[in-house]
Design a protein around this motif. Structure first.
Motif, PDB file in Angstrom:
ATOM      1  N   ASP A 341       0.870  -1.177   0.000  1.00 63.04           N
ATOM      2  CA  ASP A 341       0.000   0.000   0.000  1.00 63.04           C
ATOM      3  C   ASP A 341       0.904   1.223   0.000  1.00 63.04           C
ATOM      4  N   GLY A 344      -1.166   7.705  -0.298  1.00 65.92           N
ATOM      5  CA  GLY A 344      -1.607   8.493   0.848  1.00 65.92           C
ATOM      6  C   GLY A 344      -0.545   8.588   1.924  1.00 65.92           C
ATOM      7  N   SER A 345      -0.903   9.266   3.012  1.00 66.55           N
ATOM      8  CA  SER A 345       0.056   9.448   4.095  1.00 66.55           C
ATOM      9  C   SER A 345       0.302   8.129   4.821  1.00 66.55           C
ATOM     10  N   GLY A 347       0.405   7.587   8.024  1.00 68.49           N
ATOM     11  CA  GLY A 347      -0.558   7.430   9.106  1.00 68.49           C
ATOM     12  C   GLY A 347      -1.891   6.902   8.615  1.00 68.49           C
ATOM     13  N   ALA A 348      -2.345   7.422   7.475  1.00 69.54           N
ATOM     14  CA  ALA A 348      -3.631   6.965   6.918  1.00 69.54           C
ATOM     15  C   ALA A 348      -3.546   5.508   6.488  1.00 69.54           C
ATOM     16  N   ARG A 349      -2.398   5.117   5.949  1.00 69.67           N
ATOM     17  CA  ARG A 349      -2.247   3.716   5.515  1.00 69.67           C
ATOM     18  C   ARG A 349      -2.176   2.769   6.709  1.00 69.67           C
ATOM     19  N   ARG A 351      -3.677   3.304   9.556  1.00 74.37           N
ATOM     20  CA  ARG A 351      -5.055   3.219  10.054  1.00 74.37           C
ATOM     21  C   ARG A 351      -5.908   2.319   9.165  1.00 74.37           C
ATOM     22  N   ASP A 352      -5.677   2.371   7.857  1.00 73.21           N
ATOM     23  CA  ASP A 352      -6.446   1.521   6.941  1.00 73.21           C
ATOM     24  C   ASP A 352      -6.131   0.045   7.190  1.00 73.21           C
ATOM     25  N   HIS A 355      -7.950  -0.991  10.244  1.00 75.70           N
ATOM     26  CA  HIS A 355      -9.377  -1.158   9.964  1.00 75.70           C
ATOM     27  C   HIS A 355      -9.642  -2.495   9.275  1.00 75.70           C
TER      28      HIS A 355
END
Length: 412
Positions: A341, A344-345, A347-349, A351-352, A355
């Protein structure tokens, strides 16, 4: 558990959130479609169960999901199960076919040739499709469907082999449940009740019930009159879903009826013709009901060995994309389900990945790319110090191979 809490872990909601399966009105109610993530998890479980059975002496077969009407008349399903079956498919005045509501009528494998006592117990397994004409009001997610993929087997034994065969099946069920993270709610001895839906004579039923009781020696169980199959008593292993509803997952059933109906026999040591006993069994039930339960009991965070994606690699920036892709390639070559992956940032990855309940996240920065290492973050919040790529893949591979429910090897 409150209603709000049960709703939060309902497998239908989690299935949508995690892209495990989908129901589409064009396909029809009770006919879920397994998406790539759900299919990956299901495939891992199917392969595990097949291997477990193979090592226990089972032979696997395939059989068609429909057959001539006469087959189901002979098996008794038309007479005792008609309300749960789809209408026959008529191709001509002489050709009428039925979608099977159970796999057992197709266990014609046994009578494909003559059998000797030396072959018994003969264990024939299949993961096959069957179909139930469930009413719309009872359908729900994966727990109640119209197209069912059943882990099934039929074991043919001499009468004096039945007790040991049932005990061995119960051992296999416990082993499979431990690996999958199944937490049984209890064992149930399902017995004949009043009415005319049962076949066979009193002596056959009494003998079958006695054999199952003996196999349950030392096991806590309840009795359930009226819950037997139409052809014999059974041991049912019960589960409870997030809403508190109880259902049967695994089962062992004794059947003196089908061998009579299909005129099954074997030759004993003296050359005499004998009738085998048929043991129906399912270690983990249908894939649909099993995953409805597993999604809820794990809240989507499956044990690493059947997680849809086991390792996701996150390059810190574009400069490490090549190193992350190479690590993913090595992971896939080692038999792991891994992906990169890079959008994106960071941090966002991260979090994804959390999730999606990915067990292992590998962060690849400039230092890791330069020295061939990776930093692992675990799904439960723990982290592992940077280590060589080979060691990291070995760590994840060891947990997967052990089918552990933990995220680190026992010695780590």
């Amino acid at each position: 558990m409150t209603r709000e809490e049960s709703d939060m872990i309902d497998h239908r909601r989690l299935g949508r959130e995690l892209d495990l399966f989908v129901s589409d009105p064009l396909a029809g109610a009770g006919l879920p479609i397994w998406l790539p993530a759900g299919a990956a998890a299901r495939h891992a479980v199917e392969e595990y169960v097949r291997d477990l059975e193979r090592r226990a002496g089972y032979q696997h077969v395939y059989s068609p999901p429909l057959g001539k009407r006469e087959l189901f008349a002979l098996s008794g399903h038309l007479g005792y199960f008609a309300d749960d079956m789809f209408p026959p498919l008529r191709l001509s005045a002489d050709d009428e076919f039925v979608l099977r509501p159970a796999l057992c009528p197709h266990q014609l494998v046994y009578r494909a040739r003559g059998r000797s006592y030396r072959e018994l117990p003969l264990r024939i397994a299949e993961l096959g499709g069957m179909y139930r004409a469930e009413r719309s009001g009872v359908l729900g997610g994966l727990s109640r469907v119209r197209a069912i993929s059943l882990n099934d087997a039929h074991n043919f034994c001499a009468l004096d082999q039945v007790g040991e065969e049932v005990r061995e099946i119960l051992r296999l069920i416990r082993e499979a449940h431990a690996a999958l993270g199944v937490r049984p709610a209890g064992f149930r001895l399902s017995l004949r009740g009043p009415g005319e839906k049962y076949v066979g004579d009193d002596a056959q039923w009494a003998r079958a019930e006695e054999l199952l009781r003996a196999a349950l020696d030392g096991v806590d169980f309840t009795e359930a009159p009226g819950e037997a199959a139409f052809y014999g008593p059974k041991i049912d292993i019960q589960i409870v879903d997030a809403a508190g509803r109880e259902s049967t997952l695994s089962t062992v059933q004794l059947d003196f009826d089908k061998p009579e109906r299909f005129d099954l026999s074997y030759t004993d040591a003296s050359g005499a013709r004998r009738r085998p006993v048929m043991v129906h069994r399912s270690l983990v039930g249908s894939m649909e009901r099993l995953f409805a339960y597993l999604i809820e009991v794990h809240q989507g965070a499956f044990p690493p060995w059947y997680a849809p994606v086991q390792l996701v690699l996150l390059p810190v920036d574009a400069g490490q994309a090549g190193a992350a892709a190479e690590l993913a390639r090595r992971a896939v070559a080692a038999g792991l389900r891994a992906e990169v992956d890079a959008g994106g940032s960071l941090g966002a990855r991260i979090r994804d990945a959390a999730h999606r309940r990915v067990p292992y996240v590998g962060v690849v920065g400039a230092r890791e790319a330069a020295d061939g290492s990776v930093s692992l973050r675990l799904r439960d919040g723990r982290s592992v110090a940077p280590m060589p790529v080979a060691d990291a893949l070995g760590l994840v591979g060891a947990v997967v191979a052990a089918r552990s429910t933990d995220l680190l090897p026992a010695a780590a």
